[in-house]
Motif scaffolding. Structure first.
Motif, short mmCIF file in Angstrom:
data_model
loop_
_atom_site.label_atom_id
_atom_site.label_comp_id
_atom_site.label_asym_id
_atom_site.label_seq_id
_atom_site.Cartn_x
_atom_site.Cartn_y
_atom_site.Cartn_z
N UNK A 174 3.62 0.92 2.96
CA UNK A 174 3.52 -0.22 3.88
C UNK A 174 4.84 -0.94 4.06
N UNK A 175 5.84 -0.65 3.21
CA UNK A 175 7.18 -1.24 3.37
C UNK A 175 8.02 -0.50 4.40
N UNK A 176 7.59 0.69 4.78
CA UNK A 176 8.40 1.52 5.66
C UNK A 176 7.75 1.63 7.03
N UNK A 185 2.45 7.58 2.78
CA UNK A 185 2.46 6.28 3.46
C UNK A 185 3.01 5.23 2.52
N UNK A 230 0.87 -1.17 0.00
CA UNK A 230 0.00 0.00 0.00
C UNK A 230 0.91 1.22 0.00
N UNK A 253 6.52 3.06 10.51
CA UNK A 253 6.02 4.36 10.95
C UNK A 253 6.43 4.57 12.40
#
Lengths: 140, 129
Positions: B29-31, B27, B5, B33
């Motif tokens: 989704x591989x990184x 955003x 995502x 938060x």
């Protein structure tokens, strides 16, 4: 049953993960929500013995509350990096210089302050402030 | 094919090469938060000319990284850790915020001529120290 959105890190089963650092994202945990950022440079001069000069820069955010913020600044006496987080103070033999920031419900304010001691002379300083303001309300 | 995502910033094509640069994204989704795992507010009163310490239990099973903000009650501006103010009646330095296995801890140097009540808002983040 409550619902949530969760994205686990590579190699971790999202169905069994529990710890916050097993996730790249989980709706169980609040995050910092970015609002705005930028840079501002201030310069000042203090001339003569026991003189103090303060130079301010005002960044309007108009959020109506005090937000989470971060500021990095370089030492005024160097007029260049390295960059320090939140506040810098140099207490010298005959002069001091400072850089810092504070935030209210409408503005983020950054400043440099140059103080001369008994020896007087001319002290100059320039600091660049790199700031980021987030939407998170501090509740203060 | 791995699924992900990704939400790009306005004006950035999320499917183009610019959409792979973290700073172009809202955003990914591989990184990871920066997750706030605990937060709250606390208050302490510090005498004039004193370095005061304020402690509050964080309720976590680990020692977290912490940051905080402080505002002197009755005044309008907040500082973060390492910052200071030089204004009459509102002269103080927020020395430190730290954490141990049980508490988050704050040091404030009240350099004004009056005792002060200081309100603190703190945030604890993931990744145990």
């Amino acid at each position: 049953m409550s619902y949530k959105i969760a994205i686990s890190k590579n190699g971790i089963d999202v169905g069994t993960a529990i710890l916050p650092n097993d996730f790249n994202y989980s709706s169980d945990y609040n995050t910092l929500k970015y609002y705005t950022g930028g840079t501002i440079t201030l310069a000042g001069t203090a001339i003569g013995a026991f003189t103090t000069t303060t130079t301010q820069g005002i960044i309007s955010h108009d959020l109506g509350y005090i937000p989470f913020f971060t500021v990095y600044m370089n030492p005024p006496e160097l007029s260049s990096g390295p960059y320090y987080p939140n506040g810098y103070a140099n207490l010298g033999a005959g002069a001091n210089d400072y850089a810092s920031a504070f935030c209210g419900t409408a503005n983020l304010v950054v400043f440099i302050r140059l103080e001369n001691g008994a020896g007087g002379g001319t002290q100059t300083g320039t600091a660049t402030f790199i700031y980021k303001i987030y939407r998170n309300n501090l509740g203060l | 094919m791995a699924e992900l995502i990704r939400v790009s910033k306005q004006g950035v094509d999320v499917l183009g090469s610019a959409g792979t640069v973290p700073n172009n994204l809202i955003f990914d989704s591989n990184l990871n938060t920066f997750k706030i795992v605990a937060s709250g507010t606390t208050t302490g009163t510090i005498p004039s000319g004193s370095l005061g310490t304020i402690h509050v239990a964080h309720g976590l099973s680990f020692t977290p990284p912490v940051t905080a903000f402080v505002k002197r009650r009755g005044f309008t501006n907040a500082l973060t850790v390492g910052a200071f103010r030089f204004f009459p009646q509102d002269d103080y330095k927020f020395f430190s915020a730290s954490a141990d296995p049980g508490s988050v801890n704050f040091e404030i140097n009240n350099t004004s001529s009056n005792a002060g009540t200081f309100d603190i808002s703190y945030f604890c983040f993931e990744i145990p120290l």
